[in-house]
Structures are given as C-alpha cells and as structure tokens.
Design a protein around this motif. Structure first.
Motif, PDB file in Angstrom:
ATOM      1  N   SER A 120       0.830  -1.202   0.000  1.00  0.00           N
ATOM      2  CA  SER A 120       0.000   0.000   0.000  1.00  0.00           C
ATOM      3  C   SER A 120       0.862   1.248   0.000  1.00  0.00           C
ATOM      4  O   SER A 120       0.343   2.361   0.010  1.00  0.00           O
ATOM      5  CB  SER A 120      -0.909   0.011   1.217  1.00  0.00           C
ATOM      6  N   ARG A 152      -4.913   4.806   4.976  1.00  0.00           N
ATOM      7  CA  ARG A 152      -6.064   4.649   4.098  1.00  0.00           C
ATOM      8  C   ARG A 152      -6.165   5.842   3.147  1.00  0.00           C
ATOM      9  O   ARG A 152      -6.400   5.689   1.943  1.00  0.00           O
ATOM     10  CB  ARG A 152      -7.344   4.550   4.919  1.00  0.00           C
TER      11      ARG A 152
ATOM     12  N   LEU B 166      -6.303  -1.806   0.461  1.00  0.00           N
ATOM     13  CA  LEU B 166      -7.381  -0.989   1.023  1.00  0.00           C
ATOM     14  C   LEU B 166      -8.366  -1.862   1.789  1.00  0.00           C
ATOM     15  O   LEU B 166      -8.821  -1.498   2.888  1.00  0.00           O
ATOM     16  CB  LEU B 166      -8.097  -0.242  -0.108  1.00  0.00           C
ATOM     17  N   VAL B 169      -6.761  -2.806   5.107  1.00  0.00           N
ATOM     18  CA  VAL B 169      -6.726  -1.680   6.034  1.00  0.00           C
ATOM     19  C   VAL B 169      -8.138  -1.346   6.524  1.00  0.00           C
ATOM     20  O   VAL B 169      -8.355  -1.102   7.718  1.00  0.00           O
ATOM     21  CB  VAL B 169      -6.068  -0.459   5.364  1.00  0.00           C
ATOM     22  N   ASP B 170      -9.085  -1.383   5.620  1.00  0.00           N
ATOM     23  CA  ASP B 170     -10.466  -1.110   6.029  1.00  0.00           C
ATOM     24  C   ASP B 170     -10.959  -2.154   7.022  1.00  0.00           C
ATOM     25  O   ASP B 170     -11.673  -1.832   7.978  1.00  0.00           O
ATOM     26  CB  ASP B 170     -11.381  -1.092   4.804  1.00  0.00           C
TER      27      ASP B 170
END
Lengths: 182, 182
Positions: A120, A152, B166, B169-170
């Motif tokens: 990421s 994020r 993502l 992380v979410d």
DNA sequence: GGTTGGCTTCGAGTGCGCTCGAAGGCCTAG
DNA sequence: CTAGGCCTTCGAGCGCACTCGAAGCCAACC
C-alpha cells in the motif's frame, strides 16, 4: 474489552511484486492464486469480511510449519528479504533446535499483513511503528487507528493517481489505435 | 497518415507526490486543482476524452511562458528535479538570451505526461525509452504501443494490489471501530 | 566419514530517484 | 557601483529497500 492487539492478522498474501518496475510477474505462488480466486468472485476485492478472511487462510493440506525457502516460494518474497525483515524487527520467527527459522500459519499471516502494508506504499518505518504499537498494548489503539486512517487516505490518493495515469495511458492507446490501427 | 509522433501530449498535471511515503501533500498546485475539478465530475476520472483533455489544458490567464521556479510551483516538482529530468534527457526546454530555461504550454504538457507515467510506476528508464521512440519517428509506433500496453497492465496490477491493501486496512479499521469505538 | 545442500549471521554493495551544495553568471533596484 | 536574488552547471551525497556474498554450522545421504 480484551486487548484487541493482534487480531486475526492472518489476512492474505499479496502479489509481493512490491517494486512496480517489473510487470508484476513472480514465481507462481499458491497463496496468490488463492487470493486471485477470492478476488475473482466479483472482480474487485470488496471490503474484507470474515468470510473472505477465512477464505484467504492457508489451505489445510499445507504442512503445519514451513522453512524459509518454502515461505519464500509461497509468498514470492526472497529468503534474503525475509531475513532482512526479521533483522530490522518487522517479523519474528520461531527457531528449531538447529537454529533454523520455522514459520507457522500465524507467522505467514503476519508476513502477509506486513506485505499488504508495504504494497500500500507504507514505508518500512511506518510498518515498524504500527507493529510496535501493537506490541505496546491496547492503550495505543488510538494511535494505531490514526495510523491506519492516514494510510487509508494515502491509498485512496494513490488510487486516484493511478486512475488518472490509467486514463492518460488509455487515451494514448486508443489514439494510437485510431490512427495507426493496433 | 502524418506522423502521429507527438500527439496532444498536453494532458494534465498529476499530484506529483510521486513517492507515496508522504501523505500526498505538496505545495497547493493550480493545475492540480484543475485536475481535481475535472475528476470531481464523476469521481473517478473515466477514460480521457477530448473534452477532458481540453479541460485540463492550462488556463488562459497564465503567462505565455514560465520560468523554472514558476513551473516548480505549479507542478509541485522542485526546480532541482526539473533540471535533473532535463539532464537525463527526460524533457527539453528552450532558453532565453541569458541561458535561462523557458517553459511554454507544450513544455508544461510534456512535463505533465512524463509525470503521469512516473506516477503510474514506470521507471525513468521506461519513460526515456518511450520518449526516444517518439523522437525516432512514426515507424516505432508498434513498439510504443507495446510499451503502453505493458504499462497499462502494470497499472491494472497496481490497482488490484492497492484495492487489496485498502480492503485489509479497512478491515482493520472497522474491526477497531467495532471493539474500541472510533 | 565425507560431501552436499540448505541454513545461519553480518556487513557491505547496489540501484533508483532524487536532493543538495558549491561556484559562478546575469539582471535589477537602491 | 554594489547587493540581492534567481538563474546556471556539475558533481557529490543521501535515503530507501533491498540484494548479495563470505564464512561457517548442521543434517542427511552415499
């Protein structure tokens, strides 16, 4: 109200082609293909739910523990890099009687999590910081959450940039197609 | 059937926060805000059409030519880096009588294109190669197209990886939210 | 028992992409 | 006429993330 600390960090193994220079090819990885099959369900990896988390766990017919070279083959991360990650404190491993690294499923899951963060775009220092906060206990949750939210935002920004770049490249491609037939 | 070579390479200026380490903040950029407004139309920068290309051109009230520090401020790329790009052949500029760099709209557009490619993860060597092919003339179109298609695949792969990250992380964020209220 | 092969540590090297600083030129304002 | 400021070139330095190699240990097979 118990320490959420480690949570199910067994989340999945990403492509590991961290440097985007190469065309994202690497030794075919079993876990990667598992991830692929999960992603193929609807094409775009929706917000991870428990089912997906479970789906991405290691298949049952893998040995209970793995050596470093097996982990390297599975994850696409070289043994050298795995040792490097350990040296700088990014991952920890058990050792067998002979001092060799031994990875179980949880270890593999932690490697996967780290790799996702790296993918990421989070720098190693950021990953380290997060893991230290996890180790430091539950009263660091606020800071951990802040870190995650920040990352994020960074991911979303990157997605936007990549979509812009994709649009530019597509524009070029279709223009070439329109004028010289490709 | 004329040489398609350079095409409208005035395509827009991306965020220039190439290293994803920083949280993508940089000196507020005029062109960036233009891009933002275009993107905001439907949120996701659809395949670039002529209208968008035109919309992303420089506004009319910018001076006809710019100095390096103005370009730096507009694009968010430092003057040092602009000179570096020129040294390695990535961009060319005109000079005024005193030997200073002078940028017109086309130059800005070329910088924008280069920046988009860089943002898409293409290494400088790849950008150089593409630009050399463009200079070499129309009979390099096949190779150029191949390069673009390859880069497109790399972008798509990165998008997939980022979406996976993502999701992870979410998942973490919502898990924290569920257990410690954030 | 030897040899092979994979593992260990550690330090040094590499590649990329900037990033900076020194030394000096040119123009303008005071 | 001088000072300030922005420009120039060039070479060196830096930060990141590996990446590699040397030297040696240990287990297993022949």
């Amino acid at each position: 109200m118990t320490a959420v600390s480690t949570l199910p960090e067994t989340v999945g193994i990403p492509s590991a082609g961290i440097s985007s220079a190469e065309p994202h090819v690497h030794p075919a990885s079993r876990l990667r293909s598992i991830l692929d099959s999960v992603a193929a369900e609807d094409g775009s990896l929706p917000p991870l739910n428990d089912e997906l988390v479970r789906a991405m766990r290691l298949p049952d017919d893998l040995p209970e523990t793995l050596g470093i070279s097996e982990v390297a083959e599975i994850t696409g991360i070289t043994a050298h890099t795995l040792r490097y990650y350990e040296r700088i404190g990014l991952v920890e491993t058990d050792r067998d009687a002979a001092g060799r690294r031994v990875y179980d499923r949880d270890a593999l899951g932690r490697i996967a999590f780290v790799t996702w963060l790296r993918l990421s775009g989070m720098p190693i220092a950021g990953v380290s910081r997060y893991l230290e906060l996890v180790k430091a206990g539950p009263d660091t949750q606020d800071e951990r959450l802040a870190l995650l939210l920040e990352q994020r935002a960074a991911i979303v920004a990157q997605l936007r940039d990549l979509q812009g770049a994709l649009a530019v490249v597509d524009y070029k491609i279709t223009t070439y197609g329109g004028t010289c037939g490709a």
